[in-house]
Design a protein around this motif. Structure first.
Motif, PDB file in Angstrom:
ATOM      1  N   LEU A  95     -47.340  98.207   1.354  1.00  0.00           N
ATOM      2  CA  LEU A  95     -47.637  99.786   2.017  1.00  0.00           C
ATOM      3  C   LEU A  95     -46.138 100.202   1.261  1.00  0.00           C
ATOM      4  O   LEU A  95     -46.518 101.841   1.182  1.00  0.00           O
ATOM      5  CB  LEU A  95     -46.732  99.881   3.541  1.00  0.00           C
ATOM      6  CG  LEU A  95     -48.480  98.341   4.156  1.00  0.00           C
ATOM      7  CD1 LEU A  95     -48.601  98.317   5.792  1.00  0.00           C
ATOM      8  CD2 LEU A  95     -49.382  99.513   4.110  1.00  0.00           C
ATOM      9  N   HIS A 107     -46.615 100.782  -2.554  1.00  0.00           N
ATOM     10  CA  HIS A 107     -48.522 101.498  -2.604  1.00  0.00           C
ATOM     11  C   HIS A 107     -48.682 100.371  -4.049  1.00  0.00           C
ATOM     12  O   HIS A 107     -50.067 101.049  -4.690  1.00  0.00           O
ATOM     13  CB  HIS A 107     -48.951 102.857  -2.788  1.00  0.00           C
ATOM     14  CG  HIS A 107     -48.108 103.663  -1.660  1.00  0.00           C
ATOM     15  ND1 HIS A 107     -48.370 103.883  -0.685  1.00  0.00           N
ATOM     16  CD2 HIS A 107     -47.235 104.639  -1.174  1.00  0.00           C
ATOM     17  CE1 HIS A 107     -48.237 104.690   0.288  1.00  0.00           C
ATOM     18  NE2 HIS A 107     -47.075 105.014  -0.505  1.00  0.00           N
ATOM     19  N   HIS A 121     -57.910  99.397   0.525  1.00  0.00           N
ATOM     20  CA  HIS A 121     -56.832  99.449   1.710  1.00  0.00           C
ATOM     21  C   HIS A 121     -55.562 100.509   0.844  1.00  0.00           C
ATOM     22  O   HIS A 121     -55.243 101.500   1.665  1.00  0.00           O
ATOM     23  CB  HIS A 121     -55.689  98.376   1.233  1.00  0.00           C
ATOM     24  CG  HIS A 121     -56.341  96.916   2.078  1.00  0.00           C
ATOM     25  ND1 HIS A 121     -56.027  96.439   2.900  1.00  0.00           N
ATOM     26  CD2 HIS A 121     -56.230  95.561   1.805  1.00  0.00           C
ATOM     27  CE1 HIS A 121     -56.869  95.837   3.451  1.00  0.00           C
ATOM     28  NE2 HIS A 121     -56.685  94.738   2.218  1.00  0.00           N
ATOM     29  N   HIS A 171     -55.010 104.365   2.987  1.00  0.00           N
ATOM     30  CA  HIS A 171     -53.485 103.964   3.327  1.00  0.00           C
ATOM     31  C   HIS A 171     -52.932 104.878   3.207  1.00  0.00           C
ATOM     32  O   HIS A 171     -52.306 106.105   3.641  1.00  0.00           O
ATOM     33  CB  HIS A 171     -52.996 102.734   2.621  1.00  0.00           C
ATOM     34  CG  HIS A 171     -51.481 102.527   3.803  1.00  0.00           C
ATOM     35  ND1 HIS A 171     -50.277 103.273   2.618  1.00  0.00           N
ATOM     36  CD2 HIS A 171     -51.009 103.074   4.978  1.00  0.00           C
ATOM     37  CE1 HIS A 171     -49.447 103.142   3.562  1.00  0.00           C
ATOM     38  NE2 HIS A 171     -49.845 103.600   4.559  1.00  0.00           N
ATOM     39  N   TYR A 191     -56.196 101.058   7.013  1.00  0.00           N
ATOM     40  CA  TYR A 191     -57.094 100.596   6.339  1.00  0.00           C
ATOM     41  C   TYR A 191     -56.638  99.357   6.089  1.00  0.00           C
ATOM     42  O   TYR A 191     -56.724  98.345   5.359  1.00  0.00           O
ATOM     43  CB  TYR A 191     -55.420 100.925   5.458  1.00  0.00           C
ATOM     44  CG  TYR A 191     -54.432 100.141   6.280  1.00  0.00           C
ATOM     45  CD1 TYR A 191     -53.544  99.518   5.900  1.00  0.00           C
ATOM     46  CD2 TYR A 191     -53.562 101.562   6.585  1.00  0.00           C
ATOM     47  CE1 TYR A 191     -52.306  98.917   6.490  1.00  0.00           C
ATOM     48  CE2 TYR A 191     -52.218 101.729   7.676  1.00  0.00           C
ATOM     49  CZ  TYR A 191     -51.556  99.944   7.390  1.00  0.00           C
ATOM     50  OH  TYR A 191     -50.658 100.121   8.296  1.00  0.00           O
TER      51      TYR A 191
END
Length: 149
Positions: free
Chosen positions: A41, A44, A71, A75, A81
């Motif tokens: 997250l 990325h 995902h 996101h 996500y």
């Protein structure tokens, strides 16, 4: 497959199946054991388990990449996500991404119970995943001493 080839493959899948650019890094992570890949997250980036490619081939690798790209793109767009989100489920179905990957041989414990104990008084047997300190714990039924069998 090298990491450069992986990066090119991820960028191509993102462009062809999602119609969006992948602007970050895709790398192999040898430390992944029970998962095919993961989307990070904060950075990325996408990490892929190289064992999935070695055991199951390029088709399985493409499925994992599609899953992680779901995902990634959701996101980045600020949509749901996570696995439980409807946006994620719909996008996975649209691009044909698998929900799970195959289990790499040798990564799952063969036996879930590795430690067995028996009460010396009532002979009740206990099966545990974790080791018990028999000096500290006693039988829950009669408070007798335990011994490892």
């Amino acid at each position: 497959m090298t990491e450069e080839q992986l990066q090119v493959l991820v960028e191509r899948i993102s462009r062809e199946d999602f119609g969006l650019k992948f602007k970050h890094r895709a790398i192999f992570n040898n430390r992944l054991r029970t998962t095919g890949g993961r989307y990070l997250l904060r950075s990325h980036n996408i990490e892929i388990n190289p064992k999935q490619y070695h055991f199951f081939g390029e088709e399985a690798l493409i499925g994992i990449i599609k899953h992680e790209l779901c995902h990634y793109h959701l996101h980045i767009q600020g949509k749901g996500y996570k696995h439980r989100d409807q946006d994620f489920k719909m996008l996975m179905q649209k691009v044909g991404a698998p929900r799970f990957c195959d289990v790499v041989p040798g990564t799952v414990n063969m036996s879930t119970t590795t430690h067995k104990y028996e009460c010396q008084t009532c002979h009740l047997q206990y099966k545990r995943k974790r080791k018990l300190d028999v000096r500290k714990y006693v039988c829950g039924k009669c408070k007798g001493k335990l011994k490892k069998i």
